[in-house]
Design an enzyme around this catalytic site. Sequence first.
Site, mmCIF file in Angstrom:
data_model
loop_
_atom_site.group_PDB
_atom_site.id
_atom_site.type_symbol
_atom_site.label_atom_id
_atom_site.label_comp_id
_atom_site.label_asym_id
_atom_site.label_seq_id
_atom_site.Cartn_x
_atom_site.Cartn_y
_atom_site.Cartn_z
ATOM 1 N N CYS A 47 0.848 -1.190 0.000
ATOM 2 C CA CYS A 47 0.000 0.000 0.000
ATOM 3 C C CYS A 47 0.887 1.243 0.000
ATOM 4 O O CYS A 47 1.805 1.358 0.810
ATOM 5 C CB CYS A 47 -0.901 -0.016 1.233
ATOM 6 S SG CYS A 47 -1.950 1.453 1.380
ATOM 7 N N CYS A 50 0.477 3.168 3.571
ATOM 8 C CA CYS A 50 0.918 2.660 4.878
ATOM 9 C C CYS A 50 1.958 1.546 4.794
ATOM 10 O O CYS A 50 2.386 1.031 5.823
ATOM 11 C CB CYS A 50 -0.279 2.175 5.687
ATOM 12 S SG CYS A 50 -1.030 0.674 5.031
ATOM 13 N N CYS A 96 -7.515 -1.017 1.764
ATOM 14 C CA CYS A 96 -6.444 -1.517 2.622
ATOM 15 C C CYS A 96 -6.985 -1.681 4.044
ATOM 16 O O CYS A 96 -7.589 -0.758 4.592
ATOM 17 C CB CYS A 96 -5.268 -0.542 2.604
ATOM 18 S SG CYS A 96 -3.936 -0.981 3.744
ATOM 19 N N CYS A 99 -5.121 1.023 6.561
ATOM 20 C CA CYS A 99 -5.297 2.484 6.507
ATOM 21 C C CYS A 99 -6.553 2.938 5.769
ATOM 22 O O CYS A 99 -6.766 4.131 5.598
ATOM 23 C CB CYS A 99 -4.065 3.132 5.878
ATOM 24 S SG CYS A 99 -3.911 2.844 4.105
ATOM 25 N N CYS A 119 -8.932 -5.688 -9.444
ATOM 26 C CA CYS A 119 -8.569 -4.639 -10.396
ATOM 27 C C CYS A 119 -8.118 -3.432 -9.565
ATOM 28 O O CYS A 119 -8.935 -2.765 -8.930
ATOM 29 C CB CYS A 119 -9.798 -4.324 -11.238
ATOM 30 S SG CYS A 119 -9.550 -3.102 -12.510
#
EC number: 1.8.4.12
Length: 130
Positions: A47, A50, A96, A99, A119
């Site tokens: 990510c 984070c 995510c 976060c 996707c």
Amino acid sequence: MEKLQKTVDEWKAMLDPEQYNVCRLKGTERPFSGKYNATKTDGVYHCICCNAPLFDSTTKFDSGCGWPSFYAPIADSAMVEIRDVSHGMIRTEVTCAKCDAHLGHVFPDGPPPTGLRYCINSVCLDLVPR
């Protein structure tokens, strides 16, 4: 997993405008414009907000949709699925788990072994090569 929380100003200071728009405001990058769409580098996608690990490159495939596609997350606990009824469609948004960054959507038209296609917007990801 403990949630990472920041203020709007903190997110804006650490993300570029496109990353902020996609990750924090649920935007979408243009198809075929992302740097990871055609990447075949071996590694782990994290990510951008984070640094949580999200996808292993071994699950990446070319779906032809214009965004990086994966058939499975690195762990079921890495993301949260949310029903999305925006834009006159019914879809499943993925965020995510650490976060709450918007990553993209998951569709039931992927390859075996899962039959799923995650996707994902490239701007939400940071590829760490092995």
